[in-house]
Design an enzyme around this catalytic site. Structure first.
Site, PDB file in Angstrom:
ATOM      1  N   CYS A 607       0.834  -1.205   0.000  1.00  0.00           N
ATOM      2  CA  CYS A 607       0.000   0.000   0.000  1.00  0.00           C
ATOM      3  C   CYS A 607       0.875   1.265   0.000  1.00  0.00           C
ATOM      4  O   CYS A 607       1.415   1.632  -1.043  1.00  0.00           O
ATOM      5  CB  CYS A 607      -0.962  -0.040   1.177  1.00  0.00           C
ATOM      6  SG  CYS A 607      -2.522   0.800   0.843  1.00  0.00           S
ATOM      7  N   HIS A 697      -4.081  -4.535   0.855  1.00  0.00           N
ATOM      8  CA  HIS A 697      -3.635  -5.194   2.081  1.00  0.00           C
ATOM      9  C   HIS A 697      -3.811  -6.709   1.961  1.00  0.00           C
ATOM     10  O   HIS A 697      -4.935  -7.217   2.092  1.00  0.00           O
ATOM     11  CB  HIS A 697      -4.435  -4.676   3.280  1.00  0.00           C
ATOM     12  CG  HIS A 697      -4.064  -3.294   3.699  1.00  0.00           C
ATOM     13  ND1 HIS A 697      -3.524  -3.010   4.933  1.00  0.00           N
ATOM     14  CD2 HIS A 697      -4.134  -2.107   3.041  1.00  0.00           C
ATOM     15  CE1 HIS A 697      -3.298  -1.706   5.023  1.00  0.00           C
ATOM     16  NE2 HIS A 697      -3.659  -1.140   3.881  1.00  0.00           N
ATOM     17  N   GLU A 699      -3.106  -8.795   4.130  1.00  0.00           N
ATOM     18  CA  GLU A 699      -3.463  -9.310   5.452  1.00  0.00           C
ATOM     19  C   GLU A 699      -4.898  -8.993   5.847  1.00  0.00           C
ATOM     20  O   GLU A 699      -5.358  -9.412   6.921  1.00  0.00           O
ATOM     21  CB  GLU A 699      -2.498  -8.749   6.508  1.00  0.00           C
ATOM     22  CG  GLU A 699      -2.825  -7.363   7.033  1.00  0.00           C
ATOM     23  CD  GLU A 699      -2.551  -6.236   6.032  1.00  0.00           C
ATOM     24  OE1 GLU A 699      -2.935  -5.095   6.317  1.00  0.00           O
ATOM     25  OE2 GLU A 699      -1.965  -6.497   4.963  1.00  0.00           O
TER      26      GLU A 699
END
Length: 727
Positions: A607, A697, A699
């Site tokens: 990001c 992202h 995650e």
């Protein structure tokens, strides 16, 4: 009398029937106690009941086990027999026989030291609906036994076992079309003299050992040994099931005719599948518990080479004091491959009017059943269309409670629901007639209940669903579907097969030696890899670090700015630039990147990390017209490269950004590996240097679909980290 504590923790109390109960408690190994009992049930009568599925306000984790009970109460039709299995059981049999002799509705027959046969007389008058659960049945025997041992001093002592489907016909007589096999039992309940209790919240386990004394008779010092009867496998190869392919779908068409005439609103017929048991029942039980956690997991050795192994998702009846509750389940959809797909399936299920109608009818019938035995106005729906998720299925569940009238007990509550609309249909009696006329074999235990009837007046029972019945080495799995007028025949047949599949899988996996749920092993790819994660004051950096650690890598997280000393001390194999707020200039990302490049270290940006890399190499950044904060996007993979290897052409990812790399000014050395539907850069890799980045992202829960986020991190650790040459 109240409990009296003697020396060494021994307690005694007096029951309503005048029996003195002595209870001795000893601690057990919390980690091993239940497994020991499960192993014993391969060759000894008894039961293990577990709840390894939690739901706030409804289910908590617990385990209870009884092994080698001294006495059992069994029945078929209106015949009952009580058997003693050792000298202690013979004493209990004498106490019970004396009590039953005082019950006018019972006719006592042959009696030996180890067995009492009796029958229940047919009702001599018409019972109105409000009192129908009081009519003479085999439950008259159970009421007399619980009255004999009744005491509020103990919540664990009681009767443990199984109630068969045919018990309902003692109250609602119908024309039985199916021949019942020789040796069928409609009920088997054990009266234990030792109970294992496991408290998962306190992480404690203990055995309560009981002795019983009355009028000079006592179980103390009486013979306790009971001969084992090990499970016996067979060579017989059973048929696949009792329906040919497509036959259940044909039954759905027949049911739709009944719906059209108004004879039925819904009905739940089933079909039965067979499998040979090449493994011990205990191994099947462990496997089923591992792959299909449920609020009512059970493993029962009924004796005579008959076992029940189940993972029922549905409460039948639970009574605590005057409170009675049930949790009807109806509305089913297949689990997705991952949590994101699960969420999409949940939306489909909640938006299905058919599934809503199924549950509505079930709950309306359930409320009607309670209204027969509960105080006016006390029957309430306290949970509506709540989602419960199991190994292969997602269900919608209602939660209903009431308060029993003063003249009603737990048996009245139990019998008012026999059997649950979720396994029969509505109107219930007409549905049961349809089932009897159209199923291929008697239900036996399926659709009945398992659990415990407490001598303190409480009850905790689960519906006998998701159950493997093992008899003489052959496993039977019965599964049904809730049919409505708008049911699709092929889909309903597929639903029965899906419901049965977890049970069949447990049998086959146990044979293959699998004892637990499988999990993809990713630890090896990161072994020996040392990662420096640069934290740009982000709210998700520790989740990102956790993902990298799952690969087996060592991760050190350091807030920016990162001094030269840190690079020298850690000597990382990979530098990860975290997401973060603001812009790369707020964190002097160019300096961090310069230090990494000077050492020829691989760099992976997430990001803000992508923006920093684009800017550090001479590109420019722009601002989105609409910020993408907490928004999922479907991205196109243009070049698999390192990051997207093995992920296919499209991936759903989670985005948190308002700045992006300008594709018009992106240095030519960078390859755009992925982009959003509107052309925003979502991934880049350098053509010659070990540098890659993503503008989302990995995650985030939004990137969980297909396990995509974890697979990207694996790719980065396995391939990008190997491209550098540390100084």
């Amino acid at each position: 009398m109240a409990t009296r504590v003697l020396e060494d923790g021994v307690e005694t109390y007096l029951t309503r029937g005048g029996v003195t109960v002595t209870r001795r408690r000893r601690e057990a190994d919390y980690a091993k106690a239940i497994d020991g009992c499960v192993e014993m049930l391969d060759s000894r009568r008894g039961a293990v009941f577990s709840s390894n599925y939690e739901y706030p306000g409804r289910y908590t984790r617990w385990d209870t086990a009884v092994v080698d009970p001294p006495l059992a109460i069994s029945s078929f039709g209106r015949s009952v027999w009580i058997e003693a299995y050792n000298g202690r059981g013979e004493v209990l049999l004498s106490l019970i026989a004396a009590r039953l002799a005082t019950v006018p509705e019972l006719v006592l027959g042959a009696r030996t030291a180890t067995r009492l046969d009796l029958s229940v007389t047919a009702p001599e008058r018409v019972f109105n609906e409000e009192e129908r659960s009081k009519m003479p049945t085999v439950f008259t025997v159970l009421r007399a036994v619980t009255d004999l041992f009744h005491s509020a001093e103990d919540s664990n002592l009681g009767l443990y076992g199984a109630f068969g489907y045919d018990l309902a016909f003692q109250f609602d007589a119908i024309d039985l079309k199916l021949e019942r096999p020789a040796g069928q039992r409609d009920m088997v309940l054990f009266l234990p003299d030792e109970i294992l209790v496991v408290d998962h919240y306190a992480a404690k386990a203990w055995f309560d050992r009981y002795d019983f004394t009355h009028d000079g008779l006592t179980t103390e010092n009486r013979q306790a040994a009971i001969a084992a009867d090990p499970f016996r496998a067979v060579d017989t190869v059973p048929p696949h099931g009792d329906h040919r392919p497509g036959e259940y779908a044909e039954l759905v068409v027949k049911a739709k005719e009944s719906f059209r005439r108004g004879d039925l609103f819904e009905v739940v017929p089933g079909q039965k599948f067979f499998e040979r048991c090449d493994s011990k029942p205990s191994e099947i039980s462990r496997r089923l518990k591992a792959i299909n956690p449920s609020p009512y997991s059970f493993f029962i050795n009924l004796g005579d080479q008959e076992y029940l192994v189940g993972a029922s998702p549905e409460m039948f009846v639970r009574v605590s004091g005057r409170r009675i509750e049930t949790c009807p389940i109806s509305g089913t959809i297949k689990r997705g491959d991952d949590p994101i797909a699960d969420s999409e399936q949940i939306l489909k299920l909640l938006n299905s009017k058919k599934d809503e109608s199924e549950l509505t009818m079930c709950s309306d019938v359930d409320r009607n059943d309670k209204s027969r035995v509960c105080e006016p106005g006390s029957v309430k729906v306290i949970g509506r269309r709540q989602i419960e998720m199991y190994s292969r299925l997602i269900h919608t569940v209602d939660h209903i409670e009431g308060r029993l009238r003063d003249d009603m007990d737990a048996f009245d509550g139990f019998l008012s629901h026999a059997w649950a609309v979720t396994v029969t249909g509505a109107p219930k009696l007409w549905a049961m007639r349809f089932i009897e006329a159209h199923e291929k074999s008697p239900r036996a235990w399926y659709g009945g209940a398992i659990g415990m009837v407490g001598f303190n007046g409480d009850m905790n029972t689960g519906l006998t669903l998701r159950t493997i019945r093992i008899k003489d080495g052959i496993a039977e799995v019965r599964a049904g579907a809730t049919l409505l007028y708008d049911s699709n025949p092929e889909e309903e047949e597929a639903e029965t097969e899906l419901k049965a599949s977890a049970m069949i899988a447990a049998i086959r996996d146990a044979k293959a030696g699998q004892s637990g749920a499988s999990k993809r092993d990713v630890a090896a790819v990161g072994a020996g890899v040392n990662i420096l994660l640069v934290d740009h004051e982000d709210s998700f950096v520790h989740t990102l670090a956790n993902y990298f650690r799952q690969t087996g890598a060592t991760v050190t997280t350091v807030r920016t700015p990162v001094p030269e000393e840190t690079f020298e001390r850690l000597r990382p194999d990979l530098v990860v630039l975290s997401p973060g707020p603001g812009s790369p200039k707020d964190f002097d990302c160019k300096a961090t990147i310069a230090k990494a490049r000077a050492r020829k270290l691989p760099i992976f940006g997430v990001c803000l990390g992508l923006q920093a890399l684009a800017e550090a190499y001479g590109g420019q950044l722009r601002q989105l017209a609409v910020p993408m904060h907490g928004k999922p996007s479907r991205i196109r993979v243009l070049e698999p490269g390192i990051v997207f290897s093995g992920l296919g052409r499209e991936v759903t990812v989670g985005r948190y950004h308002s700045i992006f790399a300008d594709p018009a000014t992106l240095p030519r050395d960078f390859i755009i590996t992925a982009e959003s539907e509107d052309g925003t850069i979502m991934g880049i890799e350098h053509a010659s240097e070990p540098v890659a980045a993503v503008q989302f992202h990995p995650e985030s829960i939004m990137t969980l679909g297909q396990d995509a986020g974890m697979r990207m991190i694996e790719n980065v650790v396995a391939r990008l980290s190997k491209k550098g040459s540390a100084a």
